[in-house]
Design an enzyme around this catalytic site. Structure first.
Site, PDB file in Angstrom:
ATOM      1  N   HIS A 203      20.360 132.296  39.799  1.00 38.13           N
ATOM      2  CA  HIS A 203      21.208 131.638  40.798  1.00 38.13           C
ATOM      3  C   HIS A 203      22.448 132.434  41.188  1.00 38.13           C
ATOM      4  O   HIS A 203      23.142 132.079  42.124  1.00 38.13           O
ATOM      5  CB  HIS A 203      21.658 130.260  40.285  1.00 38.13           C
ATOM      6  CG  HIS A 203      22.761 130.346  39.270  1.00 38.13           C
ATOM      7  ND1 HIS A 203      22.531 130.636  37.954  1.00 38.13           N
ATOM      8  CD2 HIS A 203      24.114 130.213  39.382  1.00 38.13           C
ATOM      9  CE1 HIS A 203      23.668 130.668  37.293  1.00 38.13           C
ATOM     10  NE2 HIS A 203      24.653 130.420  38.140  1.00 38.13           N
TER      11      HIS A 203
HETATM   12  C1  UD1 Z   1      28.750 128.005  40.846  1.00 37.19           C
HETATM   13  C2  UD1 Z   1      29.717 128.954  40.119  1.00 37.19           C
HETATM   14  C3  UD1 Z   1      28.945 129.770  39.095  1.00 37.19           C
HETATM   15  C4  UD1 Z   1      28.142 128.873  38.165  1.00 37.19           C
HETATM   16  C5  UD1 Z   1      27.256 127.964  39.003  1.00 37.19           C
HETATM   17  C6  UD1 Z   1      26.458 127.025  38.152  1.00 37.19           C
HETATM   18  C7  UD1 Z   1      31.569 129.705  41.553  1.00 37.19           C
HETATM   19  C8  UD1 Z   1      32.168 130.859  42.265  1.00 37.19           C
HETATM   20  N1  UD1 Z   1      30.344 129.896  41.046  1.00 37.19           N
HETATM   21  O1  UD1 Z   1      27.838 128.806  41.578  1.00 37.19           O
HETATM   22  O2  UD1 Z   1      29.869 130.496  38.311  1.00 37.19           O
HETATM   23  O3  UD1 Z   1      27.362 129.672  37.305  1.00 37.19           O
HETATM   24  O4  UD1 Z   1      28.089 127.199  39.890  1.00 37.19           O
HETATM   25  O5  UD1 Z   1      25.424 126.435  38.906  1.00 37.19           O
HETATM   26  O6  UD1 Z   1      32.207 128.673  41.441  1.00 37.19           O
HETATM   27  N2  UD1 Z   1      24.308 123.732  46.562  1.00 37.19           N
HETATM   28  C9  UD1 Z   1      23.574 122.606  46.831  1.00 37.19           C
HETATM   29  N3  UD1 Z   1      23.835 121.489  46.104  1.00 37.19           N
HETATM   30  C10 UD1 Z   1      24.789 121.441  45.136  1.00 37.19           C
HETATM   31  C11 UD1 Z   1      25.527 122.605  44.887  1.00 37.19           C
HETATM   32  C12 UD1 Z   1      25.287 123.743  45.601  1.00 37.19           C
HETATM   33  O7  UD1 Z   1      22.706 122.598  47.683  1.00 37.19           O
HETATM   34  O8  UD1 Z   1      24.956 120.381  44.505  1.00 37.19           O
HETATM   35  C13 UD1 Z   1      23.994 124.980  47.308  1.00 37.19           C
HETATM   36  C14 UD1 Z   1      24.774 125.151  48.582  1.00 37.19           C
HETATM   37  O9  UD1 Z   1      23.949 125.812  49.497  1.00 37.19           O
HETATM   38  C15 UD1 Z   1      25.889 126.096  48.167  1.00 37.19           C
HETATM   39  C16 UD1 Z   1      25.192 126.972  47.146  1.00 37.19           C
HETATM   40  O10 UD1 Z   1      24.281 126.097  46.471  1.00 37.19           O
HETATM   41  O11 UD1 Z   1      26.422 126.816  49.225  1.00 37.19           O
HETATM   42  C17 UD1 Z   1      26.118 127.587  46.154  1.00 37.19           C
HETATM   43  O12 UD1 Z   1      26.916 126.588  45.508  1.00 37.19           O
HETATM   44  P1  UD1 Z   1      28.390 126.966  44.981  1.00 37.19           P
HETATM   45  O13 UD1 Z   1      29.015 125.784  44.352  1.00 37.19           O
HETATM   46  O14 UD1 Z   1      29.154 127.678  46.022  1.00 37.19           O
HETATM   47  O15 UD1 Z   1      28.128 128.064  43.866  1.00 37.19           O
HETATM   48  P2  UD1 Z   1      26.981 128.195  42.767  1.00 37.19           P
HETATM   49  O16 UD1 Z   1      26.045 129.261  43.201  1.00 37.19           O
HETATM   50  O17 UD1 Z   1      26.403 126.879  42.353  1.00 37.19           O
END
Ligand code: UD1
Length: 355
Positions: A203
């Site tokens: 991820h």
């Molecule tokens: C975040 C953390 C990472 C951690 C990870 C655990 C940061 C910079 N990164 O990364 O350190 O290892 O969480 O999972 O804070 N999305 C959904 N549903 C959700 C959440 C996210 O669809 O409930 C999708 C969205 O498209 C979003 C993407 O995942 O843009 C990334 O989510 P984001 O919270 O920005 O970062 P993670 O990759 O989850």
């Protein structure tokens, strides 16, 4: 003592669980603020339900966005929350955008700040997590280090006086959950047999957001000579779709993210783990399943030093790495003995700044 925890992303809910229980057991007041960084039921609510965490007192509902937008949106709301609850400690966890937003808000308003899982370093300044954890450690009044290696990093950066080694709270949850699910068979995709599959998660931005790298990782996993149960983070699903990458090709059995007990069960029954998750590398070690980490470095160096984790520096060699000989058995406990949450509460009590 009144502690205000700020969490928002999946691994933070896991770390929050033992802290919430330990604060409750010690009779302290605890306010839980959920930023809403993760919002899908399987990325958030199931963790509160399965791990017995009280519902958040405040939910900021920020959702996804670029780093600046997401962090800024948390910041605009946090000042009022901190002022309303007026805590003795603001406690932030790990290295996500929710961590840095909580840290900034606390120091700007002069609230004492404690950082749980302080001192981890990848020394890779291109990782968003590295910015978040370095800046948070330097802002914190109390750095709660999970390991001696983390303490050494803090000491090197002049933060040793503010640091305490507590052990790792993820060990508390992982070992307790492993005990709960030990006799349960994992819920596996059709045709996949316990003990014979590779469990995988991918991820991290450095893997998902570079099309060539993501393609090489997925192709490498699909070519493994074992069924690969890939629990797919929404970011992976979205990026694979953008690129037209098939997440069901070859050995891949792609499923939705697992809740925590199911994840622990799935690690226990896997022949190997292939991941870029920090938490999962460590859980694999705690449950003694060999791990291969799809990154160029790891913060959890003890897992590598003890032989239970290798870095997949060359993706063309993935099969060879996953198939390597079994590691030497070990009874080392670099991540503590499962009592880190109680040690954390004691550290907060002992270092409570006078206000
Ligand atoms: C975040 C953390 C990472 C951690 C990870 C655990 C940061 C910079 N990164 O990364 O350190 O290892 O969480 O999972 O804070 N999305 C959904 N549903 C959700 C959440 C996210 O669809 O409930 C999708 C969205 O498209 C979003 C993407 O995942 O843009 C990334 O989510 P984001 O919270 O920005 O970062 P993670 O990759 O989850």
């Amino acid at each position: 003592m009144k502690v205000l925890s700020i969490v928002g992303a999946r691994p933070q809910f896991v770390k929050l669980a033992p802290i919430a229980h330990a604060l409750d057991a010690a009779g302290h007041e605890h306010v839980i603020v959920h930023t809403g960084q993760h919002y899908d039921e399987k990325m958030s609510d199931v963790f509160f339900a399965d791990l017995g965490i009280p519902a958040p007192d405040v939910h900021l509902g920020v959702g996804s966005g670029s780093h600046g937008v997401q962090t800024g949106s948390m910041l605009t709301q946090l000042d009022a929350v901190l002022e309303e609850h007026d805590p003795d400690w603001v406690l932030v966890y790990g290295d996500t955008n929710s961590t840095i937003a909580g840290a900034l808000s606390a120091v700007k308003l002069h609230y004492p700040l404690a950082h749980l899982e302080a001192g981890l370093r990848s020394f890779n300044r291109r990782m968003p997590e590295e910015h978040n954890r370095v800046l948070t450690d330097h802002a914190a009044d109390l750095c709660l280090a999970p390991t001696e290696v983390a303490l050494a990093h803090l000491t090197d950066e002049g933060l040793g006086e503010r640091a305490v080694v507590t052990g790792d709270v993820m060990t508390d949850v992982c070992l307790a959950t492993a005990e709960r699910v030990r006799d349960r068979q994992p819920d596996l995709p059709e045709g996949v047999v316990a003990g014979e599959y590779v469990l995988s998660t991918i991820h991290r931005a450095e893997n998902t957001d570079d099309p060539d790298r993501l393609s090489a990782i997925i192709t490498g996993l699909a070519a493994l000579p074992y069924p690969v149960v890939l629990t797919a983070h929404p970011r992976l699903v979205a990026k694979a779709k953008d690129q037209g990458l098939d997440l069901t090709q070859g050995s891949l059995h792609t499923i939705e993210p697992l809740d925590y007990p199911a994840m622990v069960g799935a690690v226990q029954h896997a022949r190997a783990v292939v991941t870029d998750s920090g938490g999962l590398q460590k859980e694999a070690f705690l449950l003694r399943t060999p791990a291969t980490t799809v990154r160029t470095e790891t913060e959890w160096t003890e897992t590598v030093d003890l032989g239970w984790n290798v870095l997949a520096l060359d993706l063309d060699r993935l099969t060879e790495l996953v198939d390597r000989p079994a590691p030497e058995p070990t009874d080392a406990t670099p991540y503590g003995d499962g009592n880190a949450a109680a040690a954390t509460v004691t550290a907060l009590e002992e270092h409570l700044p006078r206000r």
